[in-house]
Design a protein around this motif. Structure first.
Motif, PDB file in Angstrom:
ATOM      1  N   ILE A   4       0.917  -1.163  -0.054  1.00 58.66           N
ATOM      2  CA  ILE A   4       0.146   0.150   0.181  1.00 58.66           C
ATOM      3  C   ILE A   4       0.893   1.528  -0.307  1.00 58.66           C
ATOM      4  CG2 ILE A   4      -1.421   1.225   1.191  1.00 58.66           C
ATOM      5  CD1 ILE A   4      -2.410  -1.749   2.103  1.00 58.66           C
ATOM      6  N   ARG A   5       1.725   1.191   1.270  1.00 62.02           N
ATOM      7  CA  ARG A   5       2.699   2.138   0.855  1.00 62.02           C
ATOM      8  C   ARG A   5       3.848   2.885  -0.443  1.00 62.02           C
ATOM      9  NH1 ARG A   5       3.760   2.767   7.144  1.00 62.02           N
ATOM     10  NH2 ARG A   5       2.081   3.714   8.021  1.00 62.02           N
ATOM     11  N   LEU A   6       3.766   1.345  -0.613  1.00 68.32           N
ATOM     12  CA  LEU A   6       5.005   1.677  -2.339  1.00 68.32           C
ATOM     13  C   LEU A   6       3.966   2.443  -3.120  1.00 68.32           C
ATOM     14  CD1 LEU A   6       7.044   1.405  -3.788  1.00 68.32           C
ATOM     15  CD2 LEU A   6       6.177  -1.191  -4.126  1.00 68.32           C
ATOM     16  N   LYS A   7       2.842   1.713  -3.530  1.00 68.76           N
ATOM     17  CA  LYS A   7       2.051   2.147  -4.895  1.00 68.76           C
ATOM     18  C   LYS A   7       1.869   4.317  -3.952  1.00 68.76           C
ATOM     19  CE  LYS A   7      -2.440   0.663  -6.710  1.00 68.76           C
ATOM     20  NZ  LYS A   7      -3.377   0.044  -7.677  1.00 68.76           N
ATOM     21  N   GLU A   8       0.817   4.417  -2.710  1.00 68.15           N
ATOM     22  CA  GLU A   8       0.949   6.070  -2.813  1.00 68.15           C
ATOM     23  C   GLU A   8       2.129   6.766  -3.079  1.00 68.15           C
ATOM     24  OE1 GLU A   8       0.069   5.135   1.733  1.00 68.15           O
ATOM     25  OE2 GLU A   8      -2.219   4.876   1.108  1.00 68.15           O
ATOM     26  N   LEU A   9       3.579   6.029  -2.091  1.00 69.16           N
ATOM     27  CA  LEU A   9       4.207   6.519  -2.949  1.00 69.16           C
ATOM     28  C   LEU A   9       4.815   7.149  -4.395  1.00 69.16           C
ATOM     29  CD1 LEU A   9       6.618   5.500  -0.127  1.00 69.16           C
ATOM     30  CD2 LEU A   9       5.840   8.050  -0.672  1.00 69.16           C
ATOM     31  N   ARG A  10       4.576   5.537  -5.400  1.00 66.92           N
ATOM     32  CA  ARG A  10       4.815   5.972  -6.590  1.00 66.92           C
ATOM     33  C   ARG A  10       3.782   7.121  -6.920  1.00 66.92           C
ATOM     34  NH1 ARG A  10       2.227   3.650 -10.303  1.00 66.92           N
ATOM     35  NH2 ARG A  10       0.775   2.334  -9.295  1.00 66.92           N
ATOM     36  N   HIS A  11       2.334   6.770  -6.509  1.00 65.58           N
ATOM     37  CA  HIS A  11       1.432   7.802  -7.203  1.00 65.58           C
ATOM     38  C   HIS A  11       1.948   9.327  -6.921  1.00 65.58           C
ATOM     39  CE1 HIS A  11      -1.774   5.136  -8.849  1.00 65.58           C
ATOM     40  NE2 HIS A  11      -0.923   4.250  -8.396  1.00 65.58           N
ATOM     41  N   GLU A  12       2.028   9.247  -5.696  1.00 61.56           N
ATOM     42  CA  GLU A  12       2.947  11.303  -5.234  1.00 61.56           C
ATOM     43  C   GLU A  12       3.825  11.282  -5.966  1.00 61.56           C
ATOM     44  OE1 GLU A  12       3.795  10.704  -1.238  1.00 61.56           O
ATOM     45  OE2 GLU A  12       2.207   9.892  -0.148  1.00 61.56           O
ATOM     46  N   LYS A  13       4.808  10.354  -6.647  1.00 64.60           N
ATOM     47  CA  LYS A  13       5.564  10.773  -7.839  1.00 64.60           C
ATOM     48  C   LYS A  13       5.266  11.216  -8.907  1.00 64.60           C
ATOM     49  CE  LYS A  13       9.512  10.741  -4.889  1.00 64.60           C
ATOM     50  NZ  LYS A  13      10.526  11.772  -4.890  1.00 64.60           N
ATOM     51  N   GLY A  14       3.844  10.422  -9.241  1.00 61.91           N
ATOM     52  CA  GLY A  14       3.355  10.760 -10.418  1.00 61.91           C
ATOM     53  C   GLY A  14       4.063   9.208 -11.739  1.00 61.91           C
ATOM     54  N   LEU A  15       4.632   9.052 -10.619  1.00 59.36           N
ATOM     55  CA  LEU A  15       5.225   7.784 -11.942  1.00 59.36           C
ATOM     56  C   LEU A  15       4.589   6.511 -11.889  1.00 59.36           C
ATOM     57  CD1 LEU A  15       9.058   7.198  -9.707  1.00 59.36           C
ATOM     58  CD2 LEU A  15       8.119   8.353 -12.142  1.00 59.36           C
ATOM     59  N   THR A  16       4.705   5.782 -13.048  1.00 58.74           N
ATOM     60  CA  THR A  16       3.710   4.326 -13.686  1.00 58.74           C
ATOM     61  C   THR A  16       5.104   3.278 -13.161  1.00 58.74           C
ATOM     62  OG1 THR A  16       5.311   4.309 -15.676  1.00 58.74           O
ATOM     63  CG2 THR A  16       3.703   5.560 -16.022  1.00 58.74           C
ATOM     64  N   GLN A  17       4.313   2.308 -13.178  1.00 55.13           N
ATOM     65  CA  GLN A  17       4.919   1.416 -12.719  1.00 55.13           C
ATOM     66  C   GLN A  17       6.406   0.869 -13.723  1.00 55.13           C
ATOM     67  OE1 GLN A  17       2.172  -2.252 -12.191  1.00 55.13           O
ATOM     68  NE2 GLN A  17       1.523  -2.145 -10.524  1.00 55.13           N
ATOM     69  N   ASP A  18       6.788   0.905 -14.890  1.00 59.05           N
ATOM     70  CA  ASP A  18       6.892   1.017 -15.328  1.00 59.05           C
ATOM     71  C   ASP A  18       8.310   1.830 -15.733  1.00 59.05           C
ATOM     72  OD1 ASP A  18       6.511  -1.474 -16.887  1.00 59.05           O
ATOM     73  OD2 ASP A  18       5.227  -0.062 -18.378  1.00 59.05           O
ATOM     74  N   GLU A  19       8.177   3.238 -15.263  1.00 58.77           N
ATOM     75  CA  GLU A  19       9.010   4.301 -14.745  1.00 58.77           C
ATOM     76  C   GLU A  19       9.575   3.869 -13.285  1.00 58.77           C
ATOM     77  OE1 GLU A  19       6.859   8.159 -16.765  1.00 58.77           O
ATOM     78  OE2 GLU A  19       6.192   7.528 -14.739  1.00 58.77           O
TER      79      GLU A  19
END
Length: 114
Positions: A4-19
């Motif tokens: 959950i935290r990984l996904k939240e942090l990734r979204h906060e940075k505006g990154l896709t999973q691939d990026e």
């Protein structure tokens, strides 16, 4: 909690999973398995993620509710450029190696000369 935290942090940075995967040298599918909680990264990758997102490993793992590392930023790794592969970023974007070399020279000598 990690997923959950990984996904939240990734979204906060505006990154896709691939990026995010490219930054960590893993596939976007690997990031997806972590976010679905079907696999976990190794400790080195957890530490790399914590450094990248500016949080503690304990926060990522759900052991600490406070995400920040405090006001101190350790730049000592810049002096080791070339000896090991490290990723330095600012606002989620990787800092080019030539810029890191300039930062290292400024920190060591206090002088700025391009």
């Amino acid at each position: 909690m990690f997923n959950i935290r990984l996904k939240e942090l990734r979204h906060e940075k505006g990154l896709t999973q691939d990026e995010l995967g490219k930054i960590l040298n893993v596939s976007g599918k690997t990031i997806g398995t972590w976010e679905r909680d079907s696999r976990q990264p190794n400790i080195e990758t957890i530490n790399e993620l914590a450094d990248f997102f500016g949080v503690t490993a304990d926060y990522l793992l759900g052991r600490d509710e406070q995400s920040d590392k405090g006001n101190n930023i350790d730049l000592s790794g810049i002096s080791k450029l070339g000896t090991e592969e490290k990723i330095f970023s600012y606002e989620g974007k990787e800092i080019p190696k030539k810029d890191l070399e300039l930062i290292r020279r400024i920190l060591e000598t206090g002088e700025y000369d391009e």
